[in-house]
Design a protein around this motif. Structure first.
Motif, PDB file in Angstrom:
ATOM      1  N   GLN A  11      -5.895   1.554  -9.433  1.00 49.12           N
ATOM      2  CA  GLN A  11      -4.933   1.285 -10.495  1.00 49.12           C
ATOM      3  C   GLN A  11      -3.706   2.187 -10.358  1.00 49.12           C
ATOM      4  OE1 GLN A  11      -7.344   1.745 -14.004  1.00 49.12           O
ATOM      5  NE2 GLN A  11      -7.984  -0.385 -13.981  1.00 49.12           N
ATOM      6  N   LYS A  12      -3.928   3.440  -9.987  1.00 49.68           N
ATOM      7  CA  LYS A  12      -2.813   4.365  -9.779  1.00 49.68           C
ATOM      8  C   LYS A  12      -1.944   3.885  -8.613  1.00 49.68           C
ATOM      9  CE  LYS A  12      -1.636   9.113  -8.695  1.00 49.68           C
ATOM     10  NZ  LYS A  12      -2.073  10.338  -8.087  1.00 49.68           N
ATOM     11  N   PHE A  13      -2.580   3.471  -7.520  1.00 53.39           N
ATOM     12  CA  PHE A  13      -1.852   2.941  -6.365  1.00 53.39           C
ATOM     13  C   PHE A  13      -1.009   1.730  -6.765  1.00 53.39           C
ATOM     14  CE2 PHE A  13      -1.862  -0.430  -3.129  1.00 53.39           C
ATOM     15  CZ  PHE A  13      -1.038   0.163  -2.190  1.00 53.39           C
ATOM     16  N   ARG A  14      -1.602   0.792  -7.520  1.00 47.60           N
ATOM     17  CA  ARG A  14      -0.869  -0.402  -7.954  1.00 47.60           C
ATOM     18  C   ARG A  14       0.309  -0.031  -8.848  1.00 47.60           C
ATOM     19  NH1 ARG A  14      -2.623  -5.518  -7.474  1.00 47.60           N
ATOM     20  NH2 ARG A  14      -1.762  -6.060  -9.500  1.00 47.60           N
ATOM     21  N   GLY A  15       0.111   0.945  -9.721  1.00 40.70           N
ATOM     22  CA  GLY A  15       1.200   1.399 -10.584  1.00 40.70           C
ATOM     23  C   GLY A  15       2.346   1.994  -9.789  1.00 40.70           C
ATOM     24  N   GLU A  16       2.009   2.792  -8.782  1.00 39.81           N
ATOM     25  CA  GLU A  16       3.043   3.394  -7.927  1.00 39.81           C
ATOM     26  C   GLU A  16       3.759   2.324  -7.099  1.00 39.81           C
ATOM     27  OE1 GLU A  16       0.935   6.393  -5.749  1.00 39.81           O
ATOM     28  OE2 GLU A  16       0.749   7.683  -7.505  1.00 39.81           O
ATOM     29  N   LEU A  17       3.008   1.360  -6.606  1.00 37.14           N
ATOM     30  CA  LEU A  17       3.606   0.265  -5.846  1.00 37.14           C
ATOM     31  C   LEU A  17       4.533  -0.544  -6.749  1.00 37.14           C
ATOM     32  CD1 LEU A  17       3.732  -1.349  -3.203  1.00 37.14           C
ATOM     33  CD2 LEU A  17       1.757  -2.649  -4.007  1.00 37.14           C
ATOM     34  N   THR A  28       6.763  -9.888  -8.165  1.00 37.43           N
ATOM     35  CA  THR A  28       6.439  -9.437  -6.810  1.00 37.43           C
ATOM     36  C   THR A  28       4.977  -9.032  -6.717  1.00 37.43           C
ATOM     37  OG1 THR A  28       8.716  -8.690  -6.517  1.00 37.43           O
ATOM     38  CG2 THR A  28       7.074  -7.833  -4.977  1.00 37.43           C
ATOM     39  N   MET A  29       4.487  -8.348  -7.737  1.00 42.46           N
ATOM     40  CA  MET A  29       3.070  -7.965  -7.744  1.00 42.46           C
ATOM     41  C   MET A  29       2.180  -9.210  -7.823  1.00 42.46           C
ATOM     42  SD  MET A  29       2.813  -4.725  -7.264  1.00 42.46           S
ATOM     43  CE  MET A  29       1.117  -4.386  -7.722  1.00 42.46           C
ATOM     44  N   ASP A  30       2.589 -10.199  -8.618  1.00 44.92           N
ATOM     45  CA  ASP A  30       1.837 -11.456  -8.680  1.00 44.92           C
ATOM     46  C   ASP A  30       1.790 -12.116  -7.308  1.00 44.92           C
ATOM     47  OD1 ASP A  30       1.344 -11.207 -11.367  1.00 44.92           O
ATOM     48  OD2 ASP A  30       2.828 -12.704 -11.993  1.00 44.92           O
ATOM     49  N   ARG A  51      -4.223 -18.769  -9.081  1.00 44.68           N
ATOM     50  CA  ARG A  51      -4.439 -18.343 -10.469  1.00 44.68           C
ATOM     51  C   ARG A  51      -3.955 -16.916 -10.716  1.00 44.68           C
ATOM     52  NH1 ARG A  51      -8.807 -15.075 -10.937  1.00 44.68           N
ATOM     53  NH2 ARG A  51     -10.208 -15.011  -9.172  1.00 44.68           N
ATOM     54  N   LEU A  52      -3.817 -16.093  -9.672  1.00 38.56           N
ATOM     55  CA  LEU A  52      -3.339 -14.729  -9.843  1.00 38.56           C
ATOM     56  C   LEU A  52      -1.819 -14.648  -9.951  1.00 38.56           C
ATOM     57  CD1 LEU A  52      -5.683 -12.856  -7.363  1.00 38.56           C
ATOM     58  CD2 LEU A  52      -5.838 -12.954  -9.858  1.00 38.56           C
ATOM     59  N   PHE A  53      -1.148 -15.726  -9.627  1.00 35.82           N
ATOM     60  CA  PHE A  53       0.316 -15.748  -9.734  1.00 35.82           C
ATOM     61  C   PHE A  53       0.655 -16.211 -11.138  1.00 35.82           C
ATOM     62  CE2 PHE A  53       4.647 -17.225  -9.155  1.00 35.82           C
ATOM     63  CZ  PHE A  53       5.166 -16.229  -8.348  1.00 35.82           C
ATOM     64  N   MET A  54       0.975 -15.267 -12.003  1.00 37.84           N
ATOM     65  CA  MET A  54       1.148 -15.546 -13.424  1.00 37.84           C
ATOM     66  C   MET A  54       2.582 -15.929 -13.791  1.00 37.84           C
ATOM     67  SD  MET A  54      -1.920 -14.965 -14.450  1.00 37.84           S
ATOM     68  CE  MET A  54      -2.086 -14.436 -16.129  1.00 37.84           C
ATOM     69  N   ALA A  55       3.547 -15.623 -12.948  1.00 36.22           N
ATOM     70  CA  ALA A  55       4.961 -15.831 -13.290  1.00 36.22           C
ATOM     71  C   ALA A  55       5.256 -17.309 -13.477  1.00 36.22           C
ATOM     72  CB  ALA A  55       5.850 -15.265 -12.201  1.00 36.22           C
ATOM     73  N   LYS A  56       6.013 -17.586 -14.500  1.00 34.94           N
ATOM     74  CA  LYS A  56       6.482 -18.945 -14.768  1.00 34.94           C
ATOM     75  C   LYS A  56       7.993 -18.875 -14.889  1.00 34.94           C
ATOM     76  CE  LYS A  56       2.316 -20.512 -15.138  1.00 34.94           C
ATOM     77  NZ  LYS A  56       1.686 -20.354 -13.870  1.00 34.94           N
TER      78      LYS A  56
END
Length: 64
Positions: A11-17, A28-30, A51-56
């Motif tokens: 989770q820390k890695f994802r937050g930093e990314l 971009t994360m999606d 399903r992991l791509f939430m952006a609309k």
């Protein structure tokens, strides 16, 4: 040597990314999530169906 991360470290890695992307960070994360979880999409556009791509997007959101 295998890389083993705890959930907290991941989770820390994802937050930093996420913080490295100056524009459209959530989208971009999606896209990265969709890319990492899909090994058979015939094109990048098909990743948006994951399903992991939430952006609309609407027609009004054409500027980046």
């Amino acid at each position: 040597m295998p890389i083993i991360l705890t959930e907290t470290e991941f989770q820390k890695f994802r937050g930093e990314l996420h913080s490295q992307f100056k524009k459209q960070a959530d989208s971009t994360m999606d896209l990265l999530d969709a890319l990492c979880s899909n090994n058979h999409a015939p094109s990048v556009a098909h990743l948006s169906l994951n399903r992991l791509f939430m952006a609309k997007y609407s027609r009004e959101s054409t500027h980046l």
